[in-house]
Design an enzyme around this catalytic site. Structure first.
Site, PDB file in Angstrom:
ATOM      1  N   GLU A 166       0.842  -1.204   0.000  1.00 29.58           N
ATOM      2  CA  GLU A 166       0.000   0.000   0.000  1.00 29.58           C
ATOM      3  C   GLU A 166       0.874   1.251   0.000  1.00 29.58           C
ATOM      4  O   GLU A 166       0.798   2.095   0.906  1.00 29.58           O
ATOM      5  CB  GLU A 166      -0.998  -0.025   1.187  1.00 29.58           C
ATOM      6  CG  GLU A 166      -1.959  -1.208   1.083  1.00 29.58           C
ATOM      7  CD  GLU A 166      -3.158  -1.165   2.017  1.00 29.58           C
ATOM      8  OE1 GLU A 166      -3.182  -0.357   2.946  1.00 29.58           O
ATOM      9  OE2 GLU A 166      -4.094  -1.984   1.796  1.00 29.58           O
ATOM     10  N   GLU A 210      -4.753  -8.856  -0.733  1.00 27.10           N
ATOM     11  CA  GLU A 210      -5.601  -8.696   0.464  1.00 27.10           C
ATOM     12  C   GLU A 210      -7.049  -8.646   0.014  1.00 27.10           C
ATOM     13  O   GLU A 210      -7.413  -7.784  -0.785  1.00 27.10           O
ATOM     14  CB  GLU A 210      -5.243  -7.425   1.240  1.00 27.10           C
ATOM     15  CG  GLU A 210      -3.903  -7.527   1.956  1.00 27.10           C
ATOM     16  CD  GLU A 210      -3.559  -6.299   2.805  1.00 27.10           C
ATOM     17  OE1 GLU A 210      -4.486  -5.672   3.360  1.00 27.10           O
ATOM     18  OE2 GLU A 210      -2.360  -5.977   2.891  1.00 27.10           O
ATOM     19  N   GLN A 252      -7.280 -12.082   7.079  1.00 28.31           N
ATOM     20  CA  GLN A 252      -5.993 -12.715   7.308  1.00 28.31           C
ATOM     21  C   GLN A 252      -6.229 -14.080   7.949  1.00 28.31           C
ATOM     22  O   GLN A 252      -7.279 -14.296   8.544  1.00 28.31           O
ATOM     23  CB  GLN A 252      -5.140 -11.861   8.226  1.00 28.31           C
ATOM     24  CG  GLN A 252      -4.825 -10.479   7.646  1.00 28.31           C
ATOM     25  CD  GLN A 252      -3.671  -9.791   8.390  1.00 28.31           C
ATOM     26  OE1 GLN A 252      -2.932 -10.392   9.144  1.00 28.31           O
ATOM     27  NE2 GLN A 252      -3.544  -8.483   8.168  1.00 28.31           N
TER      28      GLN A 252
HETATM   29  O1  AHR Z   1      -5.086  -6.406   6.713  1.00 19.96           O
HETATM   30  C1  AHR Z   1      -5.022  -5.295   7.552  1.00 19.96           C
HETATM   31  C2  AHR Z   1      -4.396  -4.095   6.866  1.00 19.96           C
HETATM   32  O2  AHR Z   1      -5.208  -3.681   5.804  1.00 19.96           O
HETATM   33  C3  AHR Z   1      -3.058  -4.333   6.206  1.00 19.96           C
HETATM   34  O3  AHR Z   1      -1.997  -4.239   7.092  1.00 19.96           O
HETATM   35  C4  AHR Z   1      -2.996  -3.253   5.194  1.00 19.96           C
HETATM   36  O4  AHR Z   1      -2.196  -3.582   4.078  1.00 19.96           O
HETATM   37  C5  AHR Z   1      -4.447  -3.017   4.817  1.00 19.96           C
HETATM   38  O5  AHR Z   1      -4.774  -1.681   4.803  1.00 19.96           O
END
Ligand code: AHR
Length: 553
Positions: free
Chosen positions: A226, A351, A401
């Protein structure tokens, strides 16, 4: 999951019904209805075997573990001297469960954390590693946590421990470099630690001292995370400069097919995509890009924002938000083409998942931990189906996650461990990995509901994807309707159906969850279908995810 007798399967499917905020789910067994009901089909699924889309990269079934809340500490890592069953400090129950779903790749150490992490803190003798303030220590969600590794990272879990975790579960590591606070020179050292031949350099000797003389041969490397936000607040042009430094001349390769991933847009941010791809091309760096990352989290506003206590609108709003993945992929892909006419660079959705605003949690140190219901399982199923339908574009994806966090496959605390409904979808869908995606046309009545302002909204009623390995066809389908079963006529163009096994994930109530005390509340059921039943129409229960494993003649 073991097969269960058909009678029991039907009984369990018949039990479907919603409680709390929602009307009861219409009672509807899943299964085939025979010829008599064919005329009554309200839906149609057509699989076109001779219209391949592309191979579904096994890496699409990737995961993400960040040093965030309870993901690593209390999740993956329990420590070598723990009473919790472990393999070299890694939670054994997690290893066992992961092996079942054949994970392809795991991303680490972040996320935002990656751009504050010095990999050198996490190597060498564990008792000599420094304790550092975690990137997420200041997050208001951690206010009740006095100390502990969620705030102050002991670095007990570092590069070699992560490599061991990946080896145990049979996945490839995908590392994210720190671009915001460390120079490229330090990144080169990390490549040396991981990939330099035994005894060749000081760093590869340090790796050998950790028990691994053979190199890890890690090929996936993210250049930051990001970059438009927590990864440095760069402009696309500034980030392209950094990218050239990290992935350009002189990167130590050690004969490994290094695959660098550039930090791409948040959702359909075509402006970032266009400027970054153009800036990389102008700096002759585009040929050093294997993949462009993209992040898309879905969420529902208002009464849909809670992970468990959502209403009808919250149900559909979340699915609509998740379904945007398909248009986001299309928009970013189309924009990438402006600088990369042949589409050599692929998309890496590193993600994705449902990020709920409020959610009952297991432990306050588990930042962003979010309960999981059949609604999240549908998000999982429909998202994976989107990746299959875009197999020519998406080369990797990582659900965010893995454990104790957003859209997790597991929750754990101390010696307790439980799998979520989303985990079961990963298990059901595993057969798609490495298979040939084939075009699948689904038509079904749309579902409708009232928006906050009273206007009527609608969404597809049934959707899915299919893939082929030899004569084994896998069809996965989500029924988005809260209340209505769908009777679908199934047509396989270019093949004949010989046998079929159906696995269905549905819930008694859409608010049900799997807990430490009751781990098997939302679990799939499997049934084989007889030759007679194969001639009919398949009934998909409401609010369900289904896999049909089809043997072709
Ligand atoms: O997954 C949580 C956070 O979300 C991660 O660290 C980041 O890359 C995203 O904004």
């Amino acid at each position: 999951m073991a097969d269960i007798p058909r009678r029991e399967f039907m009984r369990s499917a018949l039990a479907g019904g919603a409680a709390l905020f929602l009307p009861r789910i219409a009672r509807a067994a899943s299964g085939f209805g025979g010829r008599a009901r064919a005329a009554l089909a309200d839906s149609h699924i057509e699989i076109l075997l001779d219209e391949p889309i592309g191979t579904i990269a096994p890496e699409v079934y990737g995961h993400f573990t960040e040093h965030l809340g309870g993901v690593i500490y209390d999740g993956v890592w329990v420590g070598t001297d723990s009473k919790v069953p472990n393999i070299g400090g890694i939670r054994k129950a997690l290893v066992d469960a992961m092996r079942v779903i054949r994970p392809s790749v795991v991303r680490w150490p972040g996320g935002c954390f990656a751009d504050s992490y010095d990999w050198r803190d996490g190597v060498g003798p564990s008792d000599q590693r420094p304790t550092r303030t975690n990137f997420w220590a200041g997050d208001p969600g951690l206010k009740d946590v006095a100390g502990g590794p969620a705030k102050y990272d002991t670095n007990a879990f570092g590069t070699s421990e992560f490599a061991h975790f990946c080896r145990l579960i049979g996945a490839q590591p995908y590392m994210a470099a720190n671009v915001r606070t460390l120079p490229a020179r330090v990144f080169d050292g990390w490549l040396e630690y991981c990939n330099a031949p035994a005894g060749a350099t000081t760093w590869s000797k340090a790796r050998a001292a950790a028990g691994d003389s053979a190199p890890y041969d890690i090929k996936y490397w993210g250049v930051g995370n990001e970059a438009w936000g927590c990864g440095g607040d760069f402009t696309p042009e500034e980030y392209a400069e950094e990218y050239r430094r990290f992935a350009g001349w002189g990167v130590p390769e050690f004969g490994v097919d290094l695959r660098f991933i550039a930090s791409g847009p948040s959702g359909a941010d075509v402006e970032w995509t266009r400027r970054l791809m153009g800036a990389l091309r102008d700096r002759n760096s585009l040929d050093r890009v294997w993949g462009l990352s993209m992040h898309h989290y879905c969420s529902a506003p208002d009464a849909g924002a809670d992970a468990v206590a959502f209403d009808e609108r919250g149900w559909y709003d979340l699915l609509v938000s998740a379904d945007r993945m398909e248009t986001v992929i299309a928009a970013v892909w189309e924009t990438m083409r402006e600088a990369d006419r042949t589409h050599r660079v692929k998309l890496v959705v590193d993600e994705w998942g449902a990020w709920h605003k409020s959610a009952p949690i297991v432990d306050p140190s588990h930042l962003f931990e979010s309960q999981s219901t059949i609604r999240d399982a549908l998000v999982t199923g429909l998202t994976l189906d989107i990746f299959h339908r875009n197999a020519d574009k998406v080369a990797m994806a990582n659900v965010a996650q893995l454990i104790n966090c957003i859209h997790s496959l597991f929750f754990s605390h101390g010696d307790q461990f439980v799998a979520t409904p989303s985990y079961h979808v990963f298990a059901m869908y595993a057969a798609h990995q490495g298979a040939q995606a084939v075009r699948t046309e689904v038509s079904a009545p749309r579902v409708g509901w009232a928006a906050k302002d009273g206007t009527r909204q609608s969404f597809w009623g049934l959707n899915g994807s299919a893939s082929l390995v030899g004569r084994d066809l896998t069809l996965t389908v989500t029924n988005a309707s809260l209340t209505e079963p769908r009777d679908a006529e199934l047509v396989v163009r270019g093949g004949t159906v010989q046998a079929m096994r159906a696995t269905t994930l549905a819930a008694r109530s859409v608010h049900d969850v799997n807990s430490f005390a009751h781990p098997d509340v939302v679990v799939p059921v499997t049934a084989d279908l007889t030759a007679r039943e194969l001639n009919g129409v398949y009934r998909f229960p409401p609010a369900s995810v289904t896999k049909l494993a089809i043997r072709l003649g």
